[in-house]
Write a protein that holds these residues in place. Structure first.
Motif, PDB file in Angstrom:
ATOM      1  N   LYS A 131       0.828  -1.208   0.000  1.00  0.00           N
ATOM      2  CA  LYS A 131       0.000   0.000   0.000  1.00  0.00           C
ATOM      3  C   LYS A 131       0.862   1.258   0.000  1.00  0.00           C
ATOM      4  CE  LYS A 131      -3.794   0.184   2.459  1.00  0.00           C
ATOM      5  NZ  LYS A 131      -4.756   0.080   3.557  1.00  0.00           N
ATOM      6  N   ALA A 132       1.918   1.267   0.797  1.00  0.00           N
ATOM      7  CA  ALA A 132       2.791   2.447   0.871  1.00  0.00           C
ATOM      8  C   ALA A 132       3.495   2.675  -0.459  1.00  0.00           C
ATOM      9  CB  ALA A 132       3.813   2.278   1.994  1.00  0.00           C
ATOM     10  N   GLN A 133       4.020   1.625  -1.063  1.00  0.00           N
ATOM     11  CA  GLN A 133       4.726   1.794  -2.331  1.00  0.00           C
ATOM     12  C   GLN A 133       3.759   2.154  -3.459  1.00  0.00           C
ATOM     13  OE1 GLN A 133       7.465  -1.420  -3.103  1.00  0.00           O
ATOM     14  NE2 GLN A 133       8.525  -1.092  -1.174  1.00  0.00           N
ATOM     15  N   ALA A 134       2.555   1.578  -3.448  1.00  0.00           N
ATOM     16  CA  ALA A 134       1.554   1.925  -4.463  1.00  0.00           C
ATOM     17  C   ALA A 134       1.122   3.383  -4.294  1.00  0.00           C
ATOM     18  CB  ALA A 134       0.359   0.982  -4.367  1.00  0.00           C
ATOM     19  N   ARG A 135       0.964   3.818  -3.047  1.00  0.00           N
ATOM     20  CA  ARG A 135       0.594   5.216  -2.769  1.00  0.00           C
ATOM     21  C   ARG A 135       1.695   6.165  -3.217  1.00  0.00           C
ATOM     22  NH1 ARG A 135      -0.976   4.407   2.157  1.00  0.00           N
ATOM     23  NH2 ARG A 135       1.097   4.653   2.998  1.00  0.00           N
ATOM     24  N   ASP A 136       2.948   5.796  -2.964  1.00  0.00           N
ATOM     25  CA  ASP A 136       4.076   6.618  -3.396  1.00  0.00           C
ATOM     26  C   ASP A 136       4.129   6.726  -4.923  1.00  0.00           C
ATOM     27  OD1 ASP A 136       4.775   6.942  -0.750  1.00  0.00           O
ATOM     28  OD2 ASP A 136       6.472   5.542  -0.818  1.00  0.00           O
ATOM     29  N   ALA A 137       3.891   5.604  -5.609  1.00  0.00           N
ATOM     30  CA  ALA A 137       3.898   5.617  -7.079  1.00  0.00           C
ATOM     31  C   ALA A 137       2.753   6.479  -7.599  1.00  0.00           C
ATOM     32  CB  ALA A 137       3.783   4.191  -7.618  1.00  0.00           C
ATOM     33  N   LEU A 138       1.622   6.415  -6.939  1.00  0.00           N
ATOM     34  CA  LEU A 138       0.465   7.214  -7.339  1.00  0.00           C
ATOM     35  C   LEU A 138       0.772   8.701  -7.157  1.00  0.00           C
ATOM     36  CD1 LEU A 138      -2.439   6.775  -8.331  1.00  0.00           C
ATOM     37  CD2 LEU A 138      -3.155   6.734  -5.947  1.00  0.00           C
ATOM     38  N   ALA A 139       1.396   9.047  -6.050  1.00  0.00           N
ATOM     39  CA  ALA A 139       1.736  10.446  -5.797  1.00  0.00           C
ATOM     40  C   ALA A 139       2.785  10.939  -6.792  1.00  0.00           C
ATOM     41  CB  ALA A 139       2.252  10.612  -4.370  1.00  0.00           C
ATOM     42  N   ALA A 140       3.715  10.065  -7.156  1.00  0.00           N
ATOM     43  CA  ALA A 140       4.807  10.464  -8.052  1.00  0.00           C
ATOM     44  C   ALA A 140       4.334  10.696  -9.483  1.00  0.00           C
ATOM     45  CB  ALA A 140       5.899   9.393  -8.048  1.00  0.00           C
ATOM     46  N   ASP A 141       3.200  10.111  -9.870  1.00  0.00           N
ATOM     47  CA  ASP A 141       2.780  10.276 -11.267  1.00  0.00           C
ATOM     48  C   ASP A 141       2.091  11.609 -11.516  1.00  0.00           C
ATOM     49  OD1 ASP A 141       0.053  10.111 -10.627  1.00  0.00           O
ATOM     50  OD2 ASP A 141      -0.286   8.261 -11.718  1.00  0.00           O
ATOM     51  N   GLY A 142       1.820  12.368 -10.453  1.00  0.00           N
ATOM     52  CA  GLY A 142       1.259  13.702 -10.605  1.00  0.00           C
ATOM     53  C   GLY A 142      -0.205  13.743 -11.000  1.00  0.00           C
ATOM     54  N   SER A 143      -0.886  12.605 -10.951  1.00  0.00           N
ATOM     55  CA  SER A 143      -2.289  12.568 -11.369  1.00  0.00           C
ATOM     56  C   SER A 143      -3.218  13.217 -10.350  1.00  0.00           C
ATOM     57  CB  SER A 143      -2.731  11.120 -11.594  1.00  0.00           C
ATOM     58  OG  SER A 143      -2.779  10.411 -10.354  1.00  0.00           O
ATOM     59  N   GLY A 144      -2.776  13.259  -9.091  1.00  0.00           N
ATOM     60  CA  GLY A 144      -3.630  13.809  -8.043  1.00  0.00           C
ATOM     61  C   GLY A 144      -4.721  12.857  -7.595  1.00  0.00           C
ATOM     62  N   LEU A 145      -4.696  11.625  -8.081  1.00  0.00           N
ATOM     63  CA  LEU A 145      -5.697  10.641  -7.670  1.00  0.00           C
ATOM     64  C   LEU A 145      -5.362  10.075  -6.305  1.00  0.00           C
ATOM     65  CD1 LEU A 145      -6.350   8.404 -10.804  1.00  0.00           C
ATOM     66  CD2 LEU A 145      -7.711  10.306  -9.968  1.00  0.00           C
ATOM     67  N   GLY A 146      -6.404   9.783  -5.556  1.00  0.00           N
ATOM     68  CA  GLY A 146      -6.238   9.066  -4.314  1.00  0.00           C
ATOM     69  C   GLY A 146      -6.328   7.573  -4.566  1.00  0.00           C
ATOM     70  N   PRO A 147      -5.995   6.770  -3.568  1.00  0.00           N
ATOM     71  CA  PRO A 147      -6.024   5.315  -3.742  1.00  0.00           C
ATOM     72  C   PRO A 147      -7.388   4.766  -4.173  1.00  0.00           C
ATOM     73  CG  PRO A 147      -4.838   5.879  -1.747  1.00  0.00           C
ATOM     74  CD  PRO A 147      -5.446   7.153  -2.262  1.00  0.00           C
ATOM     75  N   MET A 148      -8.473   5.277  -3.606  1.00  0.00           N
ATOM     76  CA  MET A 148      -9.787   4.764  -3.978  1.00  0.00           C
ATOM     77  C   MET A 148     -10.138   5.134  -5.413  1.00  0.00           C
ATOM     78  SD  MET A 148     -12.172   2.897  -3.010  1.00  0.00           S
ATOM     79  CE  MET A 148     -13.587   2.433  -3.976  1.00  0.00           C
ATOM     80  N   GLU A 149      -9.764   6.330  -5.828  1.00  0.00           N
ATOM     81  CA  GLU A 149     -10.011   6.734  -7.213  1.00  0.00           C
ATOM     82  C   GLU A 149      -9.212   5.850  -8.175  1.00  0.00           C
ATOM     83  OE1 GLU A 149     -10.733  11.508  -6.866  1.00  0.00           O
ATOM     84  OE2 GLU A 149      -8.751  10.709  -6.350  1.00  0.00           O
TER      85      GLU A 149
END
Length: 157
Positions: free
Chosen positions: A34-52
């Motif tokens: 979850k932490a690494q997936a969240r970090d990758a999500l934040a790094a892509d600049g999409s602004g999406l949260g995990p649920m989105e």
């Protein structure tokens, strides 16, 4: 364990220790993933949260699904999913169209922008999975997939 414990007591204690260790591994893996997936999500600049991101993934895998399908899959309530779908729609990532068989029902699909974002996210998740399974052979990967599916089923999901 008390001194002089018999073989049955020793075997039971070893089984308890093994179960506790397995639970600890599961807990640590869940948090690490979850932490690494969240970090990758934040790094892509999409602004999406995990649920989105999970909702986009579900819609990508199930084009033409409904908000109710997403409610059932996610375990979230109808209001949360309605807000989430509206946000994804406003961002141009998801489009809704009326079901020809039931005009009250809206079918969901990704827009081209949503598809592109989903492809990038899927690639990041695959890279993470590849790191986690780096030294697993094909048989081990297949066995792990089967065992995880059984665990999920047994847990009631």
């Amino acid at each position: 364990m008390p001194r002089g414990a018999g073989p049955e007591a020793r075997a039971e204690a070893a089984a308890v220790d093994q179960d506790e260790e397995m639970l600890e591994h599961l807990h640590a893996l869940m948090h690490l993933f979850k932490a690494q997936a969240r970090d990758a999500l934040a790094a892509d600049g999409s602004g999406l949260g995990p649920m989105e991101a999970r909702a986009l993934g579900y819609i990508a895998r199930h084009p033409g699904s409904t908000q109710q399908d997403l409610v059932e899959h996610s375990g979230r309530d109808k209001a949360q999913i309605a807000r989430l779908v509206s946000q994804l729609d406003e961002r141009g990532l998801v489009e809704r169209r009326a079901d020809e068989n039931d005009r009250r029902c809206q079918l969901l699909q990704l827009t081209p922008a949503g598809q592109a974002l989903q492809r990038r996210q899927r690639q990041k998740r695959r890279q993470l999975l590849e790191r986690m399974l780096a030294d697993f052979d094909e048989g081990e990967r297949a066995s792990l997939g089967t065992l995880l599916a059984r665990m999920r089923h047994n847990a009631g999901a």
